[in-house]
Design an enzyme around this catalytic site. Structure first.
Site, PDB file in Angstrom:
ATOM      1  N   GLU A  21      -3.602   6.036   1.250  1.00  0.00           N
ATOM      2  CA  GLU A  21      -3.423   4.655   1.675  1.00  0.00           C
ATOM      3  C   GLU A  21      -4.648   4.279   2.498  1.00  0.00           C
ATOM      4  OE1 GLU A  21      -0.206   2.125   4.319  1.00  0.00           O
ATOM      5  OE2 GLU A  21       0.473   3.839   3.150  1.00  0.00           O
TER       6      GLU A  21
ATOM      7  N   LYS B 276       0.824  -1.216   0.000  1.00  0.00           N
ATOM      8  CA  LYS B 276       0.000   0.000   0.000  1.00  0.00           C
ATOM      9  C   LYS B 276       0.859   1.267   0.000  1.00  0.00           C
ATOM     10  CE  LYS B 276      -2.432  -0.910   3.732  1.00  0.00           C
ATOM     11  NZ  LYS B 276      -2.190  -2.335   3.980  1.00  0.00           N
ATOM     12  N   THR B 277       1.805   1.325   0.928  1.00  0.00           N
ATOM     13  CA  THR B 277       2.603   2.543   1.060  1.00  0.00           C
ATOM     14  C   THR B 277       3.393   2.822  -0.209  1.00  0.00           C
ATOM     15  OG1 THR B 277       2.759   2.317   3.456  1.00  0.00           O
ATOM     16  CG2 THR B 277       4.454   3.638   2.388  1.00  0.00           C
TER      17      THR B 277
END
Length: 467
Positions: free
Chosen positions: A167, A123-124
């Protein structure tokens, strides 16, 4: 679509409990940049606290009732804040509204074209790739990321453009609060064992998330990962939703044709609408290349030309703790990895294997994260460490959890040894630099790995290697 108003209602004077956290600090930064009077508290001093103060935010160290101003318009909390926190108790006395982090973030996205990035791993990185590429293209996006970009050096920013990249955290189901125009699902796996008891619960949660995509919006989802394939099959019936798949699988809408390792970078070729497109990703490994392709597909879904996006993605230089090169000493490179789930560990170890020169060894310092995760996945963590030439395994980093009976790092070291790994348990974190210096030789790669404070060891290892 015009950008949203600067400050959402009730967020003019917010107080953040745990303001130094990755998600919390990002929201605080955006509000401060929009002109809100932001305050908060955190357990200890940090670079994040200093960065917030530079934006005019009041940051208290420690948690105490008197830290909450009488005129606070709301108190923002994450799922990690305990019910007995004195500032939370004071908020109840003053009848100050308590807002969950996810609701605060959702309010910041209001009126903007939102891209929400979800999935157990990546995600990051994917959110960061989008933020950097869109910025490179002059679109001036807002973004909220769970880690600091290596380039801009921040996890969040208020932009004047109409796009907001966020995110989206599935761990506590808070990602169900958002209404994105485009959602990315990188993978669907059983993790976050304190909040999900089964894969059925995971699927239900992700279905709720994709159900919040605005009518006519797009779901960008992996074509290679079994959980994502299952989720895609469950949601395809919705006429209000466009599903775009990406990956190496035959039939993927954005197909990964080839990933070529070039040292600590990768060259990626995708097949899109019958044409090949090649671009460079400035981080190593197939996992990160696929993250870049997910970002590419999401940007295309917003109407951005593919060739422009592909070129702009080359401007991404990494995120702190995501295979971040910390330095080199005595011919040994020290790299930091946030990987703490077996899938992430395997991906990063394979990426480092591909990047290593012939004859170089891969040495790992691994710190397990959370007792619950170790209890459920300790065996798989140990098996992943078999990809390294040798590993040091630290005690479990507890984070927000209390110990569980019988759950220790031995679950990992035993499994690693059974898988043929060379592994040593280390109970004193301070002894690691000396141990690594005794193992490493010129040309080796040393990987500090885990979501806890193992990251702090990088500079100490480099200093000892340089002695």
């Amino acid at each position: 679509m015009a950008p949203a108003p600067g400050i959402p209602a009730a967020m003019e004077r917010p107080h953040f409990i745990g303001i130094g956290g990755a998600g919390m600090s990002g929201i605080a930064k955006i509000l401060a940049q929009r002109g809100a009077k932001v305050a908060g508290s955190d357990a200890k001093e940090s670079e994040t606290a200093e960065a917030l103060r530079a934006l005019g935010v009041t940051v208290h160290i420690g948690h105490a009732a008197e830290h909450l101003a009488d005129d606070a318009s709301c108190v923002v909390v994450s799922s990690a804040i305990r019910a007995d926190n004195p500032e939370l108790a004071r908020a109840a006395e003053l009848s100050v509204p308590v807002v969950h982090r996810s609701d605060a973030l959702a309010s910041l996205m209001g009126g903007l074209r939102a891209i929400a990035v979800a999935g157990t791993h990546g995600k990051t990185t994917t959110t960061s790739m989008l933020a950097v590429a869109l910025t490179e293209l002059g679109l001036d996006p807002s973004y909220a990321i769970g880690g600091d970009l290596a380039g801009p050096g921040t996890n969040a920013r208020h932009g004047e453009g109409e796009i907001f990249v966020a995110e989206a955290d599935e761990s506590d189901r808070s990602f169900q609060k958002y209404d994105p125009e485009v959602a990315i699902v990188l993978n669907v796996e059983l993790d976050h064992h304190a909040n999900y008891a089964s894969m059925d619960e995971i699927y239900e949660s992700f279905e709720a998330f994709t159900g919040k995509i605005v009518p006519g919006g797009t779901l960008v989802i992996a074509a290679d990962q079994p959980g994502a394939v299952e989720l895609a099959s469950r949601v395809r019936g919705s006429s209000a939703l466009k599903v775009v798949t990406y990956g190496a699988a035959e039939g993927a809408d954005v197909r990964v044709h080839k990933v070529t390792a070039r040292g600590l970078t990768s060259e990626v070729t995708v097949l899109l609408d019958g044409r090949f497109l090649t671009f460079t990703v400035s981080v190593p490994g197939r996992h990160y290349a696929h993250n870049a392709v997910a970002a590419l597909a999401a940007g295309i879904a917003l109407g951005i030309p593919a060739h422009n996006l592909a070129s702009a993605l080359g401007a991404y230089t990494g995120v702190k703790r995501r295979l971040q090169l910390k330095g080199e000493a005595a011919g040994v490179q020290v790299i930091d990895s946030y990987a703490h789930h077996p899938t992430e560990m395997t991906a990063d170890l394979e990426a480092m294997r591909a990047a290593a020169a012939p004859g170089s060894r891969l040495l790992v310092v691994f710190q397990p994260h959370l007792f619950s995760r170790t209890q459920e996945l300790g065996t798989e963590m140990g098996q992943a460490l078999a990809l390294a030439d040798a590993s040091l395994v630290l005690d479990i980093y507890p984070a927000r959890e209390d110990p569980l009976p019988g759950v220790t790092s031995a679950l990992i070291t035993d499994a690693a040894e059974a898988a043929g790994a060379t592994v040593t348990a280390v109970h004193d974190k301070g002894s690691v630099p000396e141990a690594v210096a005794g193992m490493a030789r010129p040309g080796d790669l040393v990987l500090t790995m885990g979501a806890g404070d193992v990251t702090d060891l990088g500079p100490d290892i480099l200093a000892r290697l340089g002695d």
